[in-house]
Design an enzyme around this catalytic site. Sequence first.
Site, PDB file in Angstrom:
ATOM      1  N   ASP A   1      -9.487   5.782  -2.556  1.00 11.87           N
ATOM      2  CA  ASP A   1      -8.327   6.253  -3.310  1.00 11.87           C
ATOM      3  C   ASP A   1      -8.830   6.942  -4.576  1.00 11.87           C
ATOM      4  O   ASP A   1     -10.032   7.135  -4.749  1.00 11.87           O
ATOM      5  CB  ASP A   1      -7.393   5.082  -3.643  1.00 11.87           C
ATOM      6  CG  ASP A   1      -7.937   4.257  -4.784  1.00 11.87           C
ATOM      7  OD1 ASP A   1      -9.177   4.093  -4.845  1.00 11.87           O
ATOM      8  OD2 ASP A   1      -7.157   3.786  -5.622  1.00 11.87           O
TER       9      ASP A   1
ATOM     10  N   CYS B   1     -19.387  -3.165 -17.384  1.00 10.01           N
ATOM     11  CA  CYS B   1     -19.234  -2.810 -15.975  1.00 10.01           C
ATOM     12  C   CYS B   1     -20.317  -3.481 -15.135  1.00 10.01           C
ATOM     13  O   CYS B   1     -21.502  -3.393 -15.459  1.00 10.01           O
ATOM     14  CB  CYS B   1     -19.311  -1.299 -15.800  1.00 10.01           C
ATOM     15  SG  CYS B   1     -19.192  -0.784 -14.061  1.00 10.01           S
TER      16      CYS B   1
ATOM     17  N   TYR C   1      -6.155   6.876   3.767  1.00  6.77           N
ATOM     18  CA  TYR C   1      -6.308   5.783   2.803  1.00  6.77           C
ATOM     19  C   TYR C   1      -5.623   4.508   3.292  1.00  6.77           C
ATOM     20  O   TYR C   1      -6.221   3.427   3.318  1.00  6.77           O
ATOM     21  CB  TYR C   1      -5.762   6.178   1.417  1.00  6.77           C
ATOM     22  CG  TYR C   1      -5.556   4.933   0.593  1.00  6.77           C
ATOM     23  CD1 TYR C   1      -6.650   4.289   0.018  1.00  6.77           C
ATOM     24  CD2 TYR C   1      -4.304   4.319   0.495  1.00  6.77           C
ATOM     25  CE1 TYR C   1      -6.489   3.089  -0.660  1.00  6.77           C
ATOM     26  CE2 TYR C   1      -4.145   3.134  -0.178  1.00  6.77           C
ATOM     27  CZ  TYR C   1      -5.238   2.529  -0.758  1.00  6.77           C
ATOM     28  OH  TYR C   1      -5.086   1.346  -1.413  1.00  6.77           O
TER      29      TYR C   1
ATOM     30  N   CYS D   1     -25.732   3.015 -12.580  1.00  8.58           N
ATOM     31  CA  CYS D   1     -24.736   4.085 -12.677  1.00  8.58           C
ATOM     32  C   CYS D   1     -25.367   5.309 -13.322  1.00  8.58           C
ATOM     33  O   CYS D   1     -25.834   5.262 -14.457  1.00  8.58           O
ATOM     34  CB  CYS D   1     -23.522   3.638 -13.499  1.00  8.58           C
ATOM     35  SG  CYS D   1     -22.291   4.943 -13.700  1.00  8.58           S
TER      36      CYS D   1
ATOM     37  N   GLU E   1       0.825  -1.209   0.000  1.00  3.03           N
ATOM     38  CA  GLU E   1       0.000   0.000   0.000  1.00  3.03           C
ATOM     39  C   GLU E   1       0.857   1.257   0.000  1.00  3.03           C
ATOM     40  O   GLU E   1       0.550   2.224  -0.684  1.00  3.03           O
ATOM     41  CB  GLU E   1      -0.946   0.005   1.201  1.00  3.03           C
ATOM     42  CG  GLU E   1      -2.047  -1.056   1.136  1.00  3.03           C
ATOM     43  CD  GLU E   1      -2.948  -0.909  -0.071  1.00  3.03           C
ATOM     44  OE1 GLU E   1      -2.967   0.188  -0.672  1.00  3.03           O
ATOM     45  OE2 GLU E   1      -3.614  -1.887  -0.430  1.00  3.03           O
TER      46      GLU E   1
ATOM     47  N   CYS F   1     -13.692   1.355 -15.200  1.00  7.15           N
ATOM     48  CA  CYS F   1     -14.095   2.754 -15.032  1.00  7.15           C
ATOM     49  C   CYS F   1     -12.854   3.635 -15.090  1.00  7.15           C
ATOM     50  O   CYS F   1     -12.502   4.322 -14.141  1.00  7.15           O
ATOM     51  CB  CYS F   1     -14.843   2.926 -13.702  1.00  7.15           C
ATOM     52  SG  CYS F   1     -15.734   4.489 -13.555  1.00  7.15           S
TER      53      CYS F   1
END
Length: 351
Positions: free
Chosen positions: A158, A220, A140, A226, A57, A210
Amino acid sequence: MSVQTSDRTDRDKTEAAPVDFAARLLGWYDRSARVLPWRVPPGSGAVPDPYRVWLAEVMLQQTTVAAVTGYFERFTTRWPTVADLAAAADADVMAAWAGLGYYARARNLLACARAVVAEHGGRFPDCEADLRALPGIGDYTAASVAAIAFGRRAVVIDANIERVIARHRLIEIPLPAAKRAIRTALEPLVPAERPGDFAQALMDLGAGICTPRGPACAICPLMADCRARGRADIERLPVKPAKKAKPQRYGLARWIEQGGRVWLVRRPEKGMLGGMRALPGGEWSAIPPAESGVAEVDHGFTHFDLRLTLVRDEAPLAAAEGEWWPLSALDEAGLPTLYRKLVDQMREKDG
DNA sequence: CATCCGTGGGC
DNA sequence: TGCCCAAGGAT
Protein backbone atom coordinates in the site's frame (compact mmCIF):
# COMPACT_ATOMS: atom_id res chain seq x y z
CA MET A 1 19.19 17.25 -6.57
CA SER A 2 21.50 14.34 -7.30
CA VAL A 3 22.02 11.57 -4.79
CA GLN A 4 25.25 9.72 -4.08
CA THR A 5 24.75 6.01 -3.57
CA SER A 6 28.10 4.35 -4.04
CA ASP A 7 29.86 4.61 -0.70
CA ARG A 8 30.63 1.45 1.24
CA THR A 9 28.27 2.26 4.10
CA ASP A 10 25.32 2.31 1.76
CA ARG A 11 26.40 -0.92 0.17
CA ASP A 12 26.52 -2.59 3.56
CA LYS A 13 23.10 -1.21 4.37
CA THR A 14 21.55 -2.90 1.35
CA GLU A 15 22.63 -6.38 2.25
CA ALA A 16 20.69 -7.06 5.42
CA ALA A 17 19.37 -10.60 5.49
CA PRO A 18 15.62 -10.91 4.84
CA VAL A 19 15.18 -12.96 7.99
CA ASP A 20 16.78 -10.22 10.04
CA PHE A 21 14.57 -7.57 8.43
CA ALA A 22 11.39 -9.48 9.24
CA ALA A 23 12.60 -10.35 12.75
CA ARG A 24 13.34 -6.74 13.64
CA LEU A 25 10.05 -5.57 12.16
CA LEU A 26 7.95 -8.24 13.89
CA GLY A 27 9.75 -7.68 17.19
CA TRP A 28 8.85 -4.02 16.99
CA TYR A 29 5.27 -4.88 16.02
CA ASP A 30 4.91 -7.21 19.01
CA ARG A 31 5.71 -4.26 21.25
CA SER A 32 4.07 -1.43 19.33
CA ALA A 33 1.13 -2.68 17.28
CA ARG A 34 -1.79 -0.29 17.17
CA VAL A 35 -4.95 -1.58 18.78
CA LEU A 36 -7.65 -1.48 16.09
CA PRO A 37 -11.21 -2.82 16.06
CA TRP A 38 -10.59 -5.10 13.05
CA ARG A 39 -7.21 -6.34 14.21
CA VAL A 40 -6.21 -9.44 16.19
CA PRO A 41 -3.45 -8.44 18.63
CA PRO A 42 -0.11 -10.10 17.84
CA GLY A 43 0.52 -13.11 20.04
CA SER A 44 -3.11 -13.39 21.13
CA GLY A 45 -3.61 -16.65 19.28
CA ALA A 46 -6.98 -15.42 18.08
CA VAL A 47 -8.06 -16.23 14.53
CA PRO A 48 -9.07 -13.24 12.39
CA ASP A 49 -12.56 -13.27 10.85
CA PRO A 50 -12.08 -12.96 7.06
CA TYR A 51 -15.31 -10.97 6.78
CA ARG A 52 -14.09 -8.35 9.23
CA VAL A 53 -10.63 -8.25 7.65
CA TRP A 54 -12.12 -7.76 4.19
CA LEU A 55 -14.62 -5.13 5.36
CA ALA A 56 -11.89 -3.14 7.10
CA GLU A 57 -9.54 -3.35 4.14
CA VAL A 58 -12.19 -2.03 1.76
CA MET A 59 -13.13 0.79 4.13
CA LEU A 60 -9.47 1.68 4.57
CA GLN A 61 -8.83 2.08 0.86
CA GLN A 62 -7.60 5.69 0.57
CA THR A 63 -9.25 6.42 3.90
CA THR A 64 -7.79 7.11 7.34
CA VAL A 65 -8.11 4.87 10.37
CA ALA A 66 -9.87 7.64 12.27
CA ALA A 67 -12.51 8.03 9.57
CA VAL A 68 -13.13 4.29 9.29
CA THR A 69 -13.48 3.26 12.93
CA GLY A 70 -17.06 4.38 13.51
CA TYR A 71 -18.26 3.01 10.17
CA PHE A 72 -16.65 -0.35 10.89
CA GLU A 73 -18.38 -0.62 14.26
CA ARG A 74 -21.76 0.30 12.79
CA PHE A 75 -21.45 -2.10 9.85
CA THR A 76 -20.33 -5.09 11.91
CA THR A 77 -23.03 -4.45 14.52
CA ARG A 78 -25.76 -4.20 11.92
CA TRP A 79 -24.40 -6.89 9.58
CA PRO A 80 -22.31 -9.32 11.67
CA THR A 81 -21.61 -11.76 8.82
CA VAL A 82 -21.06 -11.62 5.10
CA ALA A 83 -24.43 -13.37 4.64
CA ASP A 84 -26.15 -10.61 6.61
CA LEU A 85 -24.53 -7.98 4.44
CA ALA A 86 -25.36 -9.87 1.25
CA ALA A 87 -29.04 -9.89 2.28
CA ALA A 88 -29.14 -6.15 3.02
CA ALA A 89 -31.04 -3.69 0.84
CA ASP A 90 -28.84 -1.63 -1.48
CA ALA A 91 -30.25 1.64 -0.18
CA ASP A 92 -29.47 0.70 3.42
CA VAL A 93 -25.83 -0.10 2.65
CA MET A 94 -25.37 3.05 0.57
CA ALA A 95 -26.90 5.16 3.34
CA ALA A 96 -24.66 3.52 5.94
CA TRP A 97 -21.62 4.30 3.77
CA ALA A 98 -22.63 7.96 3.33
CA GLY A 99 -19.83 10.33 4.33
CA LEU A 100 -17.05 7.80 3.88
CA GLY A 101 -16.50 8.67 0.22
CA TYR A 102 -15.57 6.72 -2.90
CA TYR A 103 -19.04 5.29 -3.16
CA ALA A 104 -18.13 2.72 -5.82
CA ARG A 105 -16.61 0.88 -2.87
CA ALA A 106 -20.04 0.47 -1.29
CA ARG A 107 -21.59 -0.80 -4.52
CA ASN A 108 -18.72 -3.25 -4.97
CA LEU A 109 -18.90 -4.21 -1.30
CA LEU A 110 -22.44 -5.47 -1.76
CA ALA A 111 -21.62 -7.16 -5.06
CA CYS A 112 -18.69 -8.89 -3.40
CA ALA A 113 -20.69 -10.04 -0.37
CA ARG A 114 -23.36 -11.47 -2.68
CA ALA A 115 -20.74 -13.22 -4.81
CA VAL A 116 -19.16 -14.77 -1.72
CA VAL A 117 -22.56 -16.13 -0.71
CA ALA A 118 -23.68 -17.19 -4.20
CA GLU A 119 -20.40 -18.55 -5.55
CA HIS A 120 -18.36 -19.52 -2.49
CA GLY A 121 -20.94 -20.84 -0.07
CA GLY A 122 -20.68 -17.81 2.19
CA ARG A 123 -16.97 -18.27 2.92
CA PHE A 124 -14.30 -15.99 1.53
CA PRO A 125 -11.85 -17.77 -0.77
CA ASP A 126 -8.54 -18.31 1.01
CA CYS A 127 -6.10 -17.64 -1.81
CA GLU A 128 -4.99 -14.42 -3.42
CA ALA A 129 -6.04 -15.27 -6.98
CA ASP A 130 -9.62 -16.14 -6.07
CA LEU A 131 -9.96 -13.08 -3.86
CA ARG A 132 -8.60 -10.91 -6.66
CA ALA A 133 -11.48 -12.01 -8.91
CA LEU A 134 -14.13 -10.54 -6.57
CA PRO A 135 -15.65 -7.06 -7.08
CA GLY A 136 -13.79 -4.23 -5.36
CA ILE A 137 -10.80 -6.43 -4.54
CA GLY A 138 -7.63 -5.36 -6.34
CA ASP A 139 -4.00 -6.32 -5.91
CA TYR A 140 -3.62 -4.72 -2.50
CA THR A 141 -6.81 -6.02 -0.92
CA ALA A 142 -6.39 -9.54 -2.30
CA ALA A 143 -2.89 -9.74 -0.85
CA SER A 144 -3.79 -8.22 2.50
CA VAL A 145 -6.82 -10.47 3.08
CA ALA A 146 -4.85 -13.55 1.99
CA ALA A 147 -2.03 -12.65 4.38
CA ILE A 148 -3.97 -11.30 7.37
CA ALA A 149 -7.04 -13.54 7.34
CA PHE A 150 -5.52 -16.74 5.93
CA GLY A 151 -1.82 -16.59 6.77
CA ARG A 152 -0.80 -16.75 3.12
CA ARG A 153 2.61 -15.49 2.13
CA ALA A 154 1.45 -12.57 -0.04
CA VAL A 155 3.31 -9.41 -1.04
CA VAL A 156 1.17 -6.62 0.39
CA ILE A 157 1.89 -3.15 -0.94
CA ASP A 158 0.00 0.00 0.00
CA ALA A 159 1.08 3.65 0.09
CA ASN A 160 2.68 3.21 3.54
CA ILE A 161 4.71 0.21 2.42
CA GLU A 162 5.73 1.95 -0.78
CA ARG A 163 7.13 4.78 1.29
CA VAL A 164 8.94 2.52 3.76
CA ILE A 165 10.56 0.40 1.05
CA ALA A 166 11.35 3.32 -1.28
CA ARG A 167 13.27 4.90 1.58
CA HIS A 168 14.85 1.76 2.99
CA ARG A 169 16.21 0.83 -0.42
CA LEU A 170 16.65 4.40 -1.68
CA ILE A 171 14.48 3.81 -4.72
CA GLU A 172 14.42 7.13 -6.56
CA ILE A 173 12.33 6.16 -9.54
CA PRO A 174 9.15 8.28 -9.50
CA LEU A 175 5.82 6.60 -8.82
CA PRO A 176 4.01 4.85 -10.33
CA ALA A 177 6.95 3.45 -12.30
CA ALA A 178 8.68 2.65 -8.99
CA LYS A 179 6.08 0.04 -8.10
CA ARG A 180 7.92 -2.76 -9.86
CA ALA A 181 11.21 -2.00 -8.12
CA ILE A 182 9.41 -1.74 -4.78
CA ARG A 183 7.76 -5.11 -5.28
CA THR A 184 11.05 -6.69 -6.32
CA ALA A 185 12.73 -5.30 -3.21
CA LEU A 186 9.94 -6.35 -0.84
CA GLU A 187 9.17 -9.83 -2.15
CA PRO A 188 12.24 -11.61 -0.69
CA LEU A 189 11.69 -9.89 2.66
CA VAL A 190 8.22 -11.35 3.23
CA PRO A 191 8.44 -14.20 5.75
CA ALA A 192 6.61 -17.50 5.44
CA GLU A 193 5.59 -17.18 9.07
CA ARG A 194 3.31 -14.33 10.14
CA PRO A 195 2.97 -12.70 6.71
CA GLY A 196 -0.14 -10.88 7.93
CA ASP A 197 1.61 -9.36 10.91
CA PHE A 198 4.53 -8.50 8.65
CA ALA A 199 2.24 -6.50 6.36
CA GLN A 200 0.44 -4.79 9.23
CA ALA A 201 3.76 -4.00 10.87
CA LEU A 202 5.01 -2.25 7.73
CA MET A 203 1.78 -0.26 7.57
CA ASP A 204 2.00 0.71 11.24
CA LEU A 205 5.60 1.70 10.69
CA GLY A 206 4.63 3.87 7.73
CA ALA A 207 1.75 5.43 9.66
CA GLY A 208 3.67 6.18 12.84
CA ILE A 209 7.44 6.17 12.25
CA CYS A 210 8.28 6.41 8.56
CA THR A 211 5.77 9.21 8.02
CA PRO A 212 5.58 11.41 4.91
CA ARG A 213 6.81 14.42 6.92
CA GLY A 214 9.19 14.30 9.84
CA PRO A 215 9.94 10.58 10.01
CA ALA A 216 11.17 9.36 13.41
CA CYS A 217 14.27 7.62 12.12
CA ALA A 218 15.89 7.58 15.55
CA ILE A 219 13.38 5.06 16.88
CA CYS A 220 12.84 3.06 13.69
CA PRO A 221 13.48 -0.69 13.99
CA LEU A 222 14.78 -0.71 10.42
CA MET A 223 17.23 2.16 10.73
CA ALA A 224 20.37 0.03 10.85
CA ASP A 225 20.24 -0.75 7.14
CA CYS A 226 17.98 2.04 5.86
CA ARG A 227 19.69 3.74 2.96
CA ALA A 228 17.70 6.94 3.37
CA ARG A 229 18.16 7.28 7.13
CA GLY A 230 19.57 10.63 8.14
CA ARG A 231 19.40 12.10 4.67
CA ALA A 232 18.16 15.67 4.59
CA ASP A 233 15.99 14.81 1.60
CA ILE A 234 14.36 11.68 3.00
CA GLU A 235 10.92 13.31 2.78
CA ARG A 236 11.40 13.45 -0.98
CA LEU A 237 10.91 9.67 -1.12
CA PRO A 238 8.98 8.15 -2.69
CA VAL A 239 9.13 10.60 -5.59
CA LYS A 240 5.62 11.42 -6.75
CA PRO A 241 4.41 12.93 -10.02
CA ALA A 242 3.44 16.60 -10.09
CA LYS A 243 -0.19 17.29 -9.30
CA LYS A 244 -2.53 18.75 -11.85
CA ALA A 245 -4.54 21.90 -11.21
CA LYS A 246 -8.13 21.35 -10.08
CA PRO A 247 -10.76 23.06 -12.26
CA GLN A 248 -13.64 24.99 -10.72
CA ARG A 249 -17.13 23.77 -11.41
CA TYR A 250 -20.57 25.07 -10.53
CA GLY A 251 -23.94 23.50 -9.99
CA LEU A 252 -27.46 24.07 -8.73
CA ALA A 253 -29.43 22.13 -6.15
CA ARG A 254 -33.10 22.47 -5.36
CA TRP A 255 -34.74 22.60 -1.95
CA ILE A 256 -38.30 21.42 -2.47
CA GLU A 257 -40.20 21.25 0.82
CA GLN A 258 -43.82 20.28 1.43
CA GLY A 259 -45.49 19.45 4.70
CA GLY A 260 -42.34 18.87 6.66
CA ARG A 261 -40.77 16.73 3.96
CA VAL A 262 -38.09 17.40 1.38
CA TRP A 263 -37.77 15.94 -2.10
CA LEU A 264 -34.76 13.66 -2.56
CA VAL A 265 -33.55 11.87 -5.68
CA ARG A 266 -31.02 9.12 -6.27
CA ARG A 267 -27.96 9.86 -8.38
CA PRO A 268 -27.08 7.65 -11.34
CA GLU A 269 -25.06 4.53 -10.53
CA LYS A 270 -22.04 5.76 -12.47
CA GLY A 271 -20.17 8.98 -11.96
CA MET A 272 -19.82 11.31 -9.00
CA LEU A 273 -21.61 10.18 -5.82
CA GLY A 274 -23.05 7.33 -7.88
CA GLY A 275 -26.04 5.60 -6.34
CA MET A 276 -26.32 8.04 -3.46
CA ARG A 277 -29.38 10.01 -2.34
CA ALA A 278 -29.12 13.68 -3.20
CA LEU A 279 -30.97 16.94 -3.56
CA PRO A 280 -32.29 17.34 -7.11
CA GLY A 281 -30.34 19.55 -9.47
CA GLY A 282 -28.82 19.73 -12.90
CA GLU A 283 -25.42 18.87 -14.27
CA TRP A 284 -22.28 20.54 -12.95
CA SER A 285 -20.37 22.72 -15.37
CA ALA A 286 -17.65 25.35 -15.67
CA ILE A 287 -20.27 28.10 -15.89
CA PRO A 288 -21.75 29.65 -12.73
CA PRO A 289 -25.56 29.53 -12.48
CA ALA A 290 -27.48 32.67 -13.34
CA GLU A 291 -29.90 32.31 -10.42
CA SER A 292 -28.98 33.51 -6.97
CA GLY A 293 -29.75 31.04 -4.23
CA VAL A 294 -30.71 30.85 -0.59
CA ALA A 295 -27.50 29.02 0.29
CA GLU A 296 -24.17 28.11 -1.21
CA VAL A 297 -21.41 25.64 -0.44
CA ASP A 298 -17.90 25.07 -1.66
CA HIS A 299 -16.77 21.49 -1.75
CA GLY A 300 -13.44 20.07 -2.84
CA PHE A 301 -13.41 16.78 -4.68
CA THR A 302 -10.32 14.88 -5.73
CA HIS A 303 -10.07 16.36 -9.20
CA PHE A 304 -12.24 19.48 -9.18
CA ASP A 305 -13.70 22.07 -6.83
CA LEU A 306 -17.44 22.56 -6.80
CA ARG A 307 -19.58 25.53 -5.82
CA LEU A 308 -23.17 24.46 -5.37
CA THR A 309 -25.98 27.04 -5.22
CA LEU A 310 -29.19 26.07 -3.44
CA VAL A 311 -32.47 27.48 -4.71
CA ARG A 312 -35.98 27.00 -3.35
CA ASP A 313 -38.56 25.41 -5.58
CA GLU A 314 -42.28 24.75 -5.18
CA ALA A 315 -42.65 21.21 -6.49
CA PRO A 316 -40.70 18.54 -8.33
CA LEU A 317 -41.14 18.15 -12.06
CA ALA A 318 -44.20 16.08 -12.84
CA ALA A 319 -42.26 13.14 -14.26
CA ALA A 320 -39.43 13.29 -11.73
CA GLU A 321 -38.44 10.18 -9.80
CA GLY A 322 -37.66 10.64 -6.16
CA GLU A 323 -39.05 10.41 -2.66
CA TRP A 324 -40.44 12.71 0.00
CA TRP A 325 -38.19 12.47 3.02
CA PRO A 326 -39.25 13.72 6.49
CA LEU A 327 -37.13 16.65 7.59
CA SER A 328 -37.03 15.18 11.09
CA ALA A 329 -35.26 12.08 9.75
CA LEU A 330 -32.92 13.74 7.28
CA ASP A 331 -29.87 12.50 9.17
CA GLU A 332 -30.86 8.95 8.25
CA ALA A 333 -31.22 9.67 4.53
CA GLY A 334 -27.55 8.92 3.94
CA LEU A 335 -26.69 12.08 2.07
CA PRO A 336 -23.08 12.52 0.94
CA THR A 337 -21.15 15.29 2.66
CA LEU A 338 -21.68 17.73 -0.19
CA TYR A 339 -25.46 17.70 0.32
CA ARG A 340 -25.22 17.44 4.08
CA LYS A 341 -23.43 20.79 4.04
CA LEU A 342 -26.39 22.33 2.23
CA VAL A 343 -28.84 20.74 4.67
CA ASP A 344 -26.85 22.19 7.56
CA GLN A 345 -27.12 25.64 6.03
CA MET A 346 -30.86 25.30 5.57
CA ARG A 347 -31.18 24.28 9.20
CA GLU A 348 -29.30 27.37 10.31
CA LYS A 349 -31.57 29.46 8.11
CA ASP A 350 -34.95 27.98 8.97
CA GLY A 351 -34.12 26.91 12.49
C1' DC B 1 -0.45 4.16 -18.19
C1' DA B 2 -3.87 7.96 -17.14
C1' DT B 3 -8.10 9.31 -15.35
C1' DC B 4 -11.97 9.13 -12.43
C1' DC B 5 -13.70 8.61 -7.91
C1' DG B 6 -14.74 11.63 -1.52
C1' DT B 7 -13.61 13.06 2.62
C1' DG B 8 -11.49 14.82 6.82
C1' DG B 9 -7.37 15.73 9.42
C1' DG B 10 -2.70 17.60 9.94
C1' DC B 11 0.37 21.14 9.38
C1' DT C 1 -5.64 29.14 4.28
C1' DG C 2 -4.29 25.97 1.13
C1' DC C 3 -2.03 21.87 0.29
C1' DC C 4 -0.82 17.18 1.23
C1' DC C 5 -2.20 12.87 2.18
C1' DA C 6 -4.69 8.20 3.30
C1' DA C 7 -4.68 0.08 4.36
C1' DG C 8 -6.83 1.61 -3.96
C1' DG C 9 -9.98 -0.14 -7.70
C1' DA C 10 -12.16 0.14 -12.17
C1' DT C 11 -11.82 1.38 -16.69
